[in-house]
Design an enzyme around this catalytic site. Structure first.
Site, PDB file in Angstrom:
ATOM      1  N   LYS A 267       0.840  -1.195   0.000  1.00  0.00           N
ATOM      2  CA  LYS A 267       0.000   0.000   0.000  1.00  0.00           C
ATOM      3  C   LYS A 267       0.876   1.248   0.000  1.00  0.00           C
ATOM      4  CE  LYS A 267      -3.418   2.493   2.884  1.00  0.00           C
ATOM      5  NZ  LYS A 267      -4.267   2.460   4.106  1.00  0.00           N
ATOM      6  N   ASP A 272      -3.083  10.069   3.978  1.00  0.00           N
ATOM      7  CA  ASP A 272      -4.452   9.621   4.205  1.00  0.00           C
ATOM      8  C   ASP A 272      -5.173  10.568   5.157  1.00  0.00           C
ATOM      9  OD1 ASP A 272      -6.814   8.276   4.443  1.00  0.00           O
ATOM     10  OD2 ASP A 272      -5.993   6.577   5.585  1.00  0.00           O
ATOM     11  N   LYS A 279     -10.620  12.305   8.793  1.00  0.00           N
ATOM     12  CA  LYS A 279     -10.075  11.910  10.099  1.00  0.00           C
ATOM     13  C   LYS A 279     -10.043  13.104  11.043  1.00  0.00           C
ATOM     14  CE  LYS A 279      -6.900   8.328   8.415  1.00  0.00           C
ATOM     15  NZ  LYS A 279      -7.464   7.174   9.112  1.00  0.00           N
ATOM     16  N   ASP A 290       1.302   6.261   5.618  1.00  0.00           N
ATOM     17  CA  ASP A 290       0.360   5.294   5.040  1.00  0.00           C
ATOM     18  C   ASP A 290       0.892   4.668   3.743  1.00  0.00           C
ATOM     19  OD1 ASP A 290      -1.957   3.937   5.539  1.00  0.00           O
ATOM     20  OD2 ASP A 290      -3.285   5.405   4.604  1.00  0.00           O
ATOM     21  N   ASP A 349     -12.638   6.526   4.235  1.00  0.00           N
ATOM     22  CA  ASP A 349     -11.369   6.336   4.928  1.00  0.00           C
ATOM     23  C   ASP A 349     -10.888   4.875   4.847  1.00  0.00           C
ATOM     24  OD1 ASP A 349      -9.160   7.040   6.332  1.00  0.00           O
ATOM     25  OD2 ASP A 349     -10.170   7.209   8.293  1.00  0.00           O
ATOM     26  N   GLU A 351      -9.803   3.288   2.413  1.00  0.00           N
ATOM     27  CA  GLU A 351      -9.334   3.423   1.038  1.00  0.00           C
ATOM     28  C   GLU A 351      -8.219   2.442   0.692  1.00  0.00           C
ATOM     29  OE1 GLU A 351      -8.068   5.025   3.471  1.00  0.00           O
ATOM     30  OE2 GLU A 351      -5.932   4.748   3.038  1.00  0.00           O
ATOM     31  N   ARG A 353      -7.881  -0.760   1.218  1.00  0.00           N
ATOM     32  CA  ARG A 353      -8.362  -1.999   0.596  1.00  0.00           C
ATOM     33  C   ARG A 353      -8.822  -1.751  -0.836  1.00  0.00           C
ATOM     34  NH1 ARG A 353     -12.617  -2.599   5.408  1.00  0.00           N
ATOM     35  NH2 ARG A 353     -10.908  -1.503   6.441  1.00  0.00           N
TER      36      ARG A 353
HETATM   37  N1  BES Z   1      -4.437   4.167   6.957  1.00  0.00           N
HETATM   38  C1  BES Z   1      -5.568   3.881   7.763  1.00  0.00           C
HETATM   39  C2  BES Z   1      -5.268   2.864   8.844  1.00  0.00           C
HETATM   40  C3  BES Z   1      -4.425   3.342   9.975  1.00  0.00           C
HETATM   41  C4  BES Z   1      -4.999   3.912  11.089  1.00  0.00           C
HETATM   42  C5  BES Z   1      -3.078   3.173   9.937  1.00  0.00           C
HETATM   43  C6  BES Z   1      -4.215   4.317  12.130  1.00  0.00           C
HETATM   44  C7  BES Z   1      -2.300   3.581  10.984  1.00  0.00           C
HETATM   45  C8  BES Z   1      -2.868   4.139  12.086  1.00  0.00           C
HETATM   46  C9  BES Z   1      -6.694   3.321   6.904  1.00  0.00           C
HETATM   47  O1  BES Z   1      -6.776   3.836   5.643  1.00  0.00           O
HETATM   48  C10 BES Z   1      -7.950   3.668   7.617  1.00  0.00           C
HETATM   49  O2  BES Z   1      -8.259   4.826   7.714  1.00  0.00           O
HETATM   50  N2  BES Z   1      -8.657   2.664   8.124  1.00  0.00           N
HETATM   51  C11 BES Z   1      -9.851   2.878   8.842  1.00  0.00           C
HETATM   52  C12 BES Z   1     -10.851   1.831   8.391  1.00  0.00           C
HETATM   53  C13 BES Z   1     -12.237   2.077   8.903  1.00  0.00           C
HETATM   54  C14 BES Z   1     -12.830   3.286   8.254  1.00  0.00           C
HETATM   55  C15 BES Z   1     -13.066   0.840   8.617  1.00  0.00           C
HETATM   56  C16 BES Z   1      -9.556   2.749  10.328  1.00  0.00           C
HETATM   57  O3  BES Z   1      -8.784   1.870  10.697  1.00  0.00           O
HETATM   58  O4  BES Z   1     -10.065   3.534  11.090  1.00  0.00           O
HETATM   59 ZN    ZN Z   2      -5.047   4.539   4.845  1.00  0.00          ZN
HETATM   60 MN    MN Z   3      -7.909   5.623   5.597  1.00  0.00          MN
END
Ligand code: BES
Ligand code: ZN
Ligand code: MN
Length: 503
Positions: A267, A272, A279, A290, A349, A351, A353
């Site tokens: 990735k 992000d 966020k 990210d 968010d 994104e 996947r």
């Molecule tokens: N890049 C984030 C995941 C992440 C969160 C990495 C905190 C490192 C620290 C990912 O894109 C994301 O935002 N995931 C969301 C998914 C949710 C919306 C289902 C998350 O983990 O909050």
């Molecule tokens: Zn992300």
């Molecule tokens: Mn995200």
């Protein structure tokens, strides 16, 4: 920095500083005893006065030890001898480097490599010494206007090995340690670079640069190419960004012609913000990391090329930003991925996947032996496993075991979570083939369940590195993980394939 292996007792070494271990209750290690003996009991005398107990983290710097040609001796507390293990060995090594750096030592000889670590041989200890030392010396100051050059830098470290027959394995361990450490450094630098500099185009340039250096084929797919391929999921994420998306492909062909490659899919989300499902402001800056999955692919491929491993590897990095914009993905939008499956974007968010799904479908054309994707995918993984283990999910148990083993050996560990079908229904959507989120429960698993729908045609494992690729707090910054795990997996695979070819 230069590393060398040498065998020989401390009274024969002429070095700026000799590093030796002392266990708790002032128990001298074998080498400390040797120094004590030639110097007429100097070390034990000093310890008797109570200057060092030998607890982990304690250090004592000694000058002018009688009958010793080296200028200084650095004693490192190693804790109870019976409890001395991998963690203590790594900590002792890192502690020594911190002190050596502070005193401005330029060339040293470490005897910590001669301490017994249960179940680990000299190769392991030398490799860890190189990797831990380089990690402890790492600084990211390229963006400070006045870099701190106040101290002299450590230039040369001699790693002592007990026997002459250890020299060969020791040298090989240094080569591997170097390659891993360089890969880690690359991943850390890229992770620490801010989003305004480390864009998808920048990542593509870096990949091209590595390609040139090692003679690898590098291909960068542009937006047009992605449109032709129908990568609707990846493209949807980049719609909110002014930076064009890139799909970076790097091919290392060290194996036999036509031998199926290992595909590493990382990735590469260079920033992000969450998109329209934005966020919170606190710590959002950290979301520049990210792209660390992608960076770890670059680091691992570079290390494999450096070590000339006799296998084929293809690195694939989908890269984009995720920002809010009038043209960005909106909650409820439905996109069609390259596989033909449709996705309801309930949360913009989630994104990672989306961009990975198209990259995983794209990986199929390389007819890979196995596919490993690496992604800072879920905050839930940070909650579940913290900073110590990457989350591992796989559709093939043997592959999972091999990855866990590689992680254990390099102390870059992963922990497996279940990928049971039972979780799949959390992704049900009323309007599309699937939703891109699966609710509050088991967030790391449902994210992997989403990817699993794109990986049915090959052996696949997913590493969620949200907790391991980055340190928060005072020592905030990228860690370079899981480059050590990935490189070890590739080394093991190269060994195994070689053995099979010979048989
Ligand atoms: N890049 C984030 C995941 C992440 C969160 C990495 C905190 C490192 C620290 C990912 O894109 C994301 O935002 N995931 C969301 C998914 C949710 C919306 C289902 C998350 O983990 O909050
Ligand atoms: Zn992300
Ligand atoms: Mn995200």
């Amino acid at each position: 920095m230069e590393f060398i292996v040498k065998s020989g007792t401390p009274e024969k070494q002429r070095s700026g500083c000799i590093v030796v271990g002392v266990f708790e209750s002032r128990k001298l290690s074998v080498v400390a005893q040797q120094i004590d003996a030639v110097s007429g009991g100097t070390i034990s005398g000093i310890l008797r006065r109570g200057d060092l107990e030998g607890r982990p983290g304690q250090t004592l710097l000694l000058h002018n030890i009688p009958s010793l040609p080296s200028e200084r001796v650095l004693l490192i507390g190693c804790g109870k001898e019976k409890e001395f293990n991998e963690n203590r060995y790594r900590d002792a090594t890192a502690k020594a480097v911190t002190v050596l750096k502070d005193i401005g030592a330029t060339e040293v000889t470490s005897y910590l490599t001669e301490l017994d670590v249960k179940g680990r041989d000299i190769s392991w200890k030398v490799r860890q010494a190189v990797e831990v030392t380089e990690a402890a010396l790492y600084r990211f100051d390229q963006l400070k206007s006045k870099p701190d050059n106040s101290r002299r830098a450590l230039r040369r470290m001699v790693l002592a090995v007990p026997k002459r027959s250890d020299l060969g394995p020791g040298e090989q361990a240094i080569r591997e340690g170097r390659a891993v450490a360089d890969g880690v450094k690359l991943a850390r630098d890229l992770g620490n670079l801010p989003g305004n500099l480390c864009t998808p185009a920048y990542l593509a340039e870096q990949a091209t640069e590595i390609g040139k250096q090692y003679g690898l084929k590098t291909t960068v797919l542009e937006r047009d190419d992605m449109e032709k391929l129908g990568m609707g999921a990846l493209l949807s994420v980049s719609r909110g960004s002014r930076q064009p998306p890139k799909l970076i492909v790097l091919e290392y062909l060290g194996g036999k012609e036509g031998e199926p490659p290992v595909a590493l899919v990382g990735k590469g989300l260079t920033f992000d913000a969450g998109g329209i499902s934005i966020k919170p402001a606190a710590n959002m800056d950290e979301m520049k990391y990210d792209m660390c999955g992608g960076a770890s692919v670059l680091g691992a491929v570079k290390a494999a090329a450096e070590l000339k491993l006799p296998i084929n590897i293809v690195g694939i990095i989908p890269s984009s930003e995720n920002l809010p914009d009038g043209d960005a993905n909106k909650p409820g939008d439905i996109v069609t991925s390259m596989s033909g499956q449709t996705v309801e974007v309930l949360n913009t968010d989630a994104e990672g996947r989306l961009i990975l799904s198209d990259a995983l479908t794209y990986a199929e054309r390389y007819k890979p032996a196995v596919v490993i994707d690496i992604a800072t995918l879920t905050g839930a993984c940070v909650i579940a496993l913290g900073a110590h283990a990457s989350g591992l999910l796989a559709n093939n148990e043997q592959l999972a075991r091999e990855i866990l083993g590689a992680g254990k050996y390099t102390h870059d560990r992963a922990w497996q979570l279940p990928l049971w079908e039972d979780y799949q229904k959390q992704l049900d959507s009323n309007f599309a083939d699937m939703a891109n989120i699966g609710g509050r429960e088991a967030g790391t698993i449902t994210a992997a369940c989403f990817l699993a729908r794109y990986t049915k045609n090959f052996k696949w494992a997913h590493l969620d590195i949200a907790g391991t690729a980055w340190k928060t707090g005072k020592e905030k910054g990228a860690t370079g993980r899981p480059v050590p795990l990935l490189v070890q997996y590739l080394i093991n695979r190269a060994r195994h394939d070689g053995a099979e070819a010979a048989a």
